[in-house]
Design an enzyme around this catalytic site. Sequence first.
Site, short mmCIF file in Angstrom:
data_model
loop_
_atom_site.label_atom_id
_atom_site.label_comp_id
_atom_site.label_asym_id
_atom_site.label_seq_id
_atom_site.Cartn_x
_atom_site.Cartn_y
_atom_site.Cartn_z
N SER A 15 0.82 -1.22 0.00
CA SER A 15 0.00 0.00 0.00
C SER A 15 0.85 1.27 0.00
CB SER A 15 -0.91 0.00 1.23
OG SER A 15 -1.64 1.22 1.29
N THR A 62 -9.30 -1.46 2.08
CA THR A 62 -9.03 -1.91 0.72
C THR A 62 -9.33 -3.40 0.61
OG1 THR A 62 -7.42 -1.84 -1.09
CG2 THR A 62 -6.56 -2.32 1.12
N LYS A 66 -13.82 -4.27 1.61
CA LYS A 66 -14.70 -3.11 1.39
C LYS A 66 -16.18 -3.44 1.56
CE LYS A 66 -11.72 -0.38 -1.65
NZ LYS A 66 -11.63 0.33 -2.95
N ALA A 129 -18.27 -5.49 -13.87
CA ALA A 129 -19.47 -5.26 -13.05
C ALA A 129 -19.25 -5.76 -11.63
CB ALA A 129 -20.68 -5.97 -13.69
N GLY A 130 -18.04 -5.60 -11.13
CA GLY A 130 -17.73 -6.05 -9.78
C GLY A 130 -17.80 -4.92 -8.77
N ALA A 132 -15.54 -2.78 -7.76
CA ALA A 132 -14.95 -1.50 -8.15
C ALA A 132 -15.96 -0.64 -8.90
CB ALA A 132 -13.71 -1.73 -9.00
N LEU A 220 -8.65 1.74 -13.58
CA LEU A 220 -8.70 1.90 -12.13
C LEU A 220 -7.48 1.29 -11.45
CD1 LEU A 220 -12.45 1.26 -11.22
CD2 LEU A 220 -11.34 3.38 -11.92
#
Length: 274
Positions: A15, A62, A66, A129-130, A132, A220
């Site tokens: 991260s 994260t 989430k 389509a997840g 995110a 993304l």
Amino acid sequence: MTDQYGVIGHPISHSKSPVIHAEFARQTGQDMTYQAIDILPAALASSLDKLFHEGIKGLNVTVPHKKAVVELMDDLSERARLAMAVNTISVLDDKRVVGDNTDGLGLVRDLRHNLRFEIQDADILILGAGGATCGIIPSLLEAEPRQIVIANRTVQRAEELAREFGPQGAKLGDIGACGFDELNDRRFDLIINATSAGLGGEVPPFPKSILSPDVTCYDLSYAMKPTPFVAWAVANGAEKVHQGWGMLVEQAAAAFHIWRGVEPDTRSIRANLP
């Protein structure tokens, strides 16, 4: 006492959030620390209880937590409720724990303010389509595009997501769904990749005909070198191509503002991004 913050995930050692928030704290003179905390999915609830008991003031969330943390919040912002995902947790003075989602806000800020892309009246394609995609749709719809099309390998999942956001979409813009194979020769102003396509070395399964020098492509995902989607887009004629580094920084700035009440300047960090 120095206020404590952090980011939770698994794995989490990669991260960049501790570096980003350390710079925000230095820049704005905030007395705070920020650390990366690795939490296994099975230990999520107990680990959060321990952190809250120890007095942590806020957390970023994260992968893979989430969605799981939603059920552990006392309250949700409207953004988090619509996305059904949380990336920012605040512990209030009365000890209530509130979940928010700044992912879409970070994306919109990066597109509008840093990349100078006008979302209003734009035709937008989201690949995938997840989770995110769920996180960014509410903020994109608030920016009033002409339409959002969700394309997915499994059309049924894209259609489900379009229906979930249908009531909001009906007020703020048109939202539709299709499979990747139905995209041939369709034209969009903005293409957002919210899939992991190509990460295993395969060619992304999207038709090349959706690309042109005029379309803005936004992944993304982010990496120190071009992501598979970015490399594919450039190789097939796209010229306005961006990774998600700017979104990462801007969603962090939005979380920092929620926690500390001050707006950090993201320029110094963005200037050092790949």
